[in-house]
Design an enzyme around this catalytic site. Structure first.
Site, PDB file in Angstrom:
ATOM      1  N   SER A  59       0.805  -1.224   0.000  1.00 29.08           N
ATOM      2  CA  SER A  59       0.000   0.000   0.000  1.00 29.08           C
ATOM      3  C   SER A  59       0.837   1.273   0.000  1.00 29.08           C
ATOM      4  CB  SER A  59      -0.945   0.015   1.204  1.00 29.08           C
ATOM      5  OG  SER A  59      -0.227   0.149   2.415  1.00 29.08           O
ATOM      6  N   LYS A  61       1.042   4.495   6.875  1.00 29.54           N
ATOM      7  CA  LYS A  61       0.462   5.305   5.801  1.00 29.54           C
ATOM      8  C   LYS A  61       1.095   6.694   5.846  1.00 29.54           C
ATOM      9  CE  LYS A  61      -2.673   2.091   4.919  1.00 29.54           C
ATOM     10  NZ  LYS A  61      -2.622   1.247   3.697  1.00 29.54           N
TER      11      LYS A  61
END
Length: 258
Positions: free
Chosen positions: A67, A122
């Site tokens: 991701s 993230k």
């Protein structure tokens, strides 16, 4: 007259070698116990020191998903600075004082709000009070398009939409959209206002990231820290045996995460 020596009790003569052997036997258990005690104490100190470092200073994390590619690759192992945002004190709700505040653009490690037993990594996009939105895959912050040079797009398929985006309705800027007619998707949503003490995060691999778009904001109490360096990395996408030995990405070792 009888010889006095003849009346003395019989004596057992002990040689120097025998005396040394007796002393060695007497001291042997104590020596063994002393060595064991010192060894056990050293192990305990090492374990305590390791736990203190892991809990309050630096912890190792493995990256299982893509991701955050190309910033962080599958197979990267990171050292994370836990002091940055104030490490949590185990078994309490307390945190150590933070030495810095989260900034837009930071790569952060945090406990996933849906399941705090899992750690996610993230990029921080929205701070408390920010207005965030996305139009055709372009992020907008407080009405301005962000220059995100770290982002990659890997899918050209139709924009995804579904019920998992519906949570956004409660944070929608009312002046911009009518909540009843709001139909968010992966590449088109908002504008949303980030609540106090919360953060909005996205993955750099924007089309393959399960992030705030889907499950919501990250409370500041769940922040774990910031990645420091890649201390080990190997390519998992191989059929070769023992890839963790044969497919080491030597060029990534020691890389800083930005």
């Amino acid at each position: 007259m009888n010889d006095p020596q003849s009346r003395a009790p019989n004596r057992i003569e002990i040689t120097e070698a025998q005396r040394a052997e007796v002393l060695r036997a007497m001291n042997k258990p104590r020596w063994r116990w002393r060595v064991f005690s010192e060894f056990a104490r050293t192990i305990i100190y090492m374990v305590v020191l390791f736990l203190l470092i892991r809990t309050f200073f630096v912890e190792a994390f493995k990256i299982p998903s893509g991701s955050m590619e190309r910033t962080i690759l599958v197979g990267d192992f990171l050292l994370v600075n836990k002091l940055a945002y104030g490490a949590a004190v185990p078994f309490t709700d307390w945190h150590l004082p933070a030495i810095e505040q989260p900034q837009r653009g930071d790569v952060i490690v945090f406990k996933w709000p849906k399941d705090p037993s899992q750690n996610y990594v993230k990029r921080l996009i929205g701070l408390p009070g920010d207005t965030v939105a996305m139009r055709d895959g372009q992020v907008w912050l407080d009405g301005h398009a962000l220059d995100e040079r770290y982002v990659i797009h890997t899918q050209t398929a139709a924009d995804q939409s579904g019920e998992e985006f519906r949570w956004q309705r409660h944070y929608l800027v009312r002046q911009a959209e009518a909540s009843e007619g709001y139909h968010p998707s992966r590449n088109n949503w908002g504008p949303l206002v980030v609540p106090p003490q919360d953060y909005f995060v996205l993955g750099d691999n924007r089309d393959n990231s399960y992030d705030s778009r889907y499950w919501g904001f990250v409370p500041d109490s769940l922040l774990e820290g910031t990645p420091l360096i890649v201390y080990y990395s190997y390519n998992r996408d191989t059929d070769r045996p023992l890839p963790w030995l044969t497919n080491i990405r030597w060029g990534r070792l020691g890389d800083r995460i930005r």
